[in-house]
Scaffold this motif. Structure first.
Motif, short mmCIF file in Angstrom:
data_model
loop_
_atom_site.label_atom_id
_atom_site.label_comp_id
_atom_site.label_asym_id
_atom_site.label_seq_id
_atom_site.Cartn_x
_atom_site.Cartn_y
_atom_site.Cartn_z
N TYR A 160 0.81 -1.14 -0.02
CA TYR A 160 -0.03 0.05 0.14
C TYR A 160 0.71 1.41 0.28
O TYR A 160 0.71 2.12 -0.85
CB TYR A 160 -0.78 -0.02 1.16
CG TYR A 160 -1.98 -1.12 1.31
CD1 TYR A 160 -2.84 -1.18 0.19
CD2 TYR A 160 -2.23 -1.86 2.16
CE1 TYR A 160 -3.64 -2.33 0.03
CE2 TYR A 160 -3.10 -2.84 2.53
CZ TYR A 160 -3.86 -3.19 1.35
OH TYR A 160 -4.76 -4.05 1.31
N VAL A 205 -0.93 -4.89 -5.18
CA VAL A 205 -1.55 -5.25 -3.70
C VAL A 205 -1.13 -6.88 -3.41
O VAL A 205 -1.32 -7.62 -4.35
CB VAL A 205 -3.11 -4.91 -4.05
CG1 VAL A 205 -3.55 -5.15 -2.80
CG2 VAL A 205 -3.21 -3.25 -4.46
N ARG A 250 -11.44 -6.08 7.96
CA ARG A 250 -10.47 -4.70 7.88
C ARG A 250 -10.28 -4.21 9.38
O ARG A 250 -9.58 -3.24 9.46
CB ARG A 250 -11.53 -3.57 7.10
CG ARG A 250 -11.84 -4.11 5.84
CD ARG A 250 -12.74 -3.34 5.15
NE ARG A 250 -13.37 -4.11 3.86
CZ ARG A 250 -14.47 -3.79 3.33
NH1 ARG A 250 -15.26 -2.80 3.72
NH2 ARG A 250 -14.83 -4.49 2.49
N THR A 298 -6.59 -4.08 10.08
CA THR A 298 -5.73 -3.19 9.61
C THR A 298 -5.46 -1.77 10.22
O THR A 298 -6.48 -1.48 10.79
CB THR A 298 -6.36 -2.91 8.17
OG1 THR A 298 -6.56 -4.03 7.40
CG2 THR A 298 -5.20 -1.97 7.30
N THR A 316 -2.92 2.71 8.00
CA THR A 316 -3.02 1.75 6.78
C THR A 316 -4.48 2.07 5.89
O THR A 316 -4.55 2.04 4.66
CB THR A 316 -2.52 0.29 6.95
OG1 THR A 316 -1.48 0.19 7.46
CG2 THR A 316 -2.59 -0.42 5.57
N ARG A 317 -5.54 2.00 6.78
CA ARG A 317 -6.79 2.14 6.19
C ARG A 317 -6.95 3.62 5.75
O ARG A 317 -7.77 3.54 4.41
CB ARG A 317 -7.96 2.16 7.28
CG ARG A 317 -8.10 0.66 7.95
CD ARG A 317 -9.44 0.68 8.45
NE ARG A 317 -9.08 1.32 9.90
CZ ARG A 317 -9.04 0.98 10.96
NH1 ARG A 317 -8.66 -0.33 11.19
NH2 ARG A 317 -9.21 1.70 12.23
N ILE A 370 -5.23 3.11 2.14
CA ILE A 370 -6.24 2.27 1.21
C ILE A 370 -7.14 3.23 0.64
O ILE A 370 -7.40 2.97 -0.56
CB ILE A 370 -6.80 1.17 1.97
CG1 ILE A 370 -5.65 -0.02 2.23
CG2 ILE A 370 -7.82 0.39 1.26
CD1 ILE A 370 -5.89 -0.98 3.47
N HIS A 383 -10.84 -5.47 -2.31
CA HIS A 383 -10.37 -3.76 -2.72
C HIS A 383 -11.25 -3.17 -4.05
O HIS A 383 -11.62 -2.00 -3.71
CB HIS A 383 -8.93 -3.78 -3.33
CG HIS A 383 -7.83 -4.18 -2.36
ND1 HIS A 383 -7.53 -5.61 -2.05
CD2 HIS A 383 -7.33 -3.32 -1.54
CE1 HIS A 383 -6.71 -5.46 -1.00
NE2 HIS A 383 -6.25 -4.23 -0.69
#
Length: 357
Positions: free
Chosen positions: A69, A91, A98, A101, A105-106, A109, A133
């Motif tokens: 990412y 990816v 989720r 995560t 990082t979220r 994304i 994704h």
């Protein structure tokens, strides 16, 4: 996988910039032929993007490829440094849960989903990863599926390694070594593994559990808290080892009990070493194992125990036959040579299209 890909494509000049500076794979990348364009002074992340931009301008690449990412976002931000280069994102995981995560990082994304029309292609290592994704807004028509590839000359059964490592671990010939190679991370579900292991240990006195990976150490209190007192004398923690092929050779069964995966390297490596595998139905695990292992219904400990029970109900000869079939599956469909050719074709196609834009 990046290290393997670089080693398998010597005809390409690879330059690697790590956002976190040099690390445990730096020497391997150099030996594989990569030019590491940052050094110990580059402590990584986005404050070093000015340095990265200058180096991209000087390098004048045909293809810029992000890897994971933060690397994809950095590659996107660097597009203007080489406007005629093809831009690829890569990816490397699915997003089954989720909540596991990290918040930062979220955020990355979400930014990538917004920007996902920009790259020439988005590489995923599993259909499930692409589906996850694209559900978050990643553009579907950029999807390219390229699985991980494995070095079947490095990862192979080896009786000498088996004897050496089992002697090091104090495992007798009649003990059944069940292995789990993974870093300590909520995604990897060590809690579920040890709950399953405790129940297996009650029924199978010869079972021993061998774990390797970053954080797999008795000095890790969060890990040790997951291991019941009655189980601890049956568990070996090896930490972050570089001799995974030798460790695999010493095992009888390999596990991957993750909540989420893209394309699990540890499973493919174990299969190449002729190990029957028990895996959870996440990422590309089921497609990778095929009919050469056991698929748990879910990462829940009850389902893990049921799957391991099914594995242990088979005779030694049946498990050995599964392992032999597993290696042949890797050789036929997932060797690094096969996968590297697909990457080369994509690079050539993307660079050609970009040159004519």
């Amino acid at each position: 996988m990046l290290w393997r890909l670089i080693a398998a494509t010597p005809g390409i000049s690879h330059a690697v910039f790590s956002l976190t500076g040099t690390g445990v794979l730096s020497d391997r990348l150099r030996m594989a032929g990569a030019n590491l364009v940052n050094d110990e002074r580059d402590r990584g992340k986005f404050r070093d993007l000015a340095s990265l931009r200058n180096r991209i301008v000087a390098y004048a690449p045909d293809v810029i490829q992000g890897w994971m990412y933060h690397g994809n976002l950095a590659a996107q931000l660097m597009r203007s440094a080489a406007p005629h280069a093809a831009l690829l994102w890569n990816v490397r995981q699915s997003l089954t849960d989720r909540r596991l995560t990290k918040p930062t990082t979220r955020t990355v994304i979400r930014a990538l989903a917004f920007l996902s029309r920009a790259p020439d292609a988005i590489i995923y290592n599993a259909d499930s990863a692409a589906d996850d994704h694209e559900a978050l807004g990643f553009v579907r028509d950029k999807r390219v599926i390229l699985p991980n590839g494995f070095d079947t000359a490095l990862f192979k059964p080896d009786l000498g390694h088996r004897r050496t490592i089992r002697a090091e671990l104090g495992l007798s010939d009649d003990q059944l070594a069940i292995g789990f190679v993974a870093r300590f991370d909520p995604w990897k579900n060590h809690e579920g593994f040890f709950q399953m292991a405790a129940r297996v240990a009650e029924r199978h006195p010869a079972a021993a559990f061998v774990l390797a990976g970053k954080g797999m150490e008795w000095s890790n209190p969060a890990l040790v808290a997951l291991i019941g007192a009655d189980l601890r004398d049956r568990v070996t923690l090896l930490g972050d080892r570089r001799d995974v092929p030798a460790i695999n050779a010493a095992l009888d069964i390999a596990c991957n009990v993750s909540h989420g995966e893209g394309f699990p390297n540890a499973v493919g490596e174990a299969m190449a070493c002729e190990l029957p595998c028990m895996v959870t139905p996440v990422g590309a695990s089921a497609d990778l194992v095929g009919d050469c292992g056991i698929l748990a219904k879910s990462p829940r400990s009850d389902d893990l125990f049921a799957a391991m029970t099914a594995m242990l109900a088979q005779s030694t000869e049946m498990r050995m036959a599964l392992g032999i079939a597993a290696r042949q599956r890797i050789v036929n469909h997932f060797s690094i040579e096969v996968v590297a050719k697909r990457y080369l074709n994509l690079y050539a196609l993307a660079a050609d299209r970009s040159a004519h834009v």
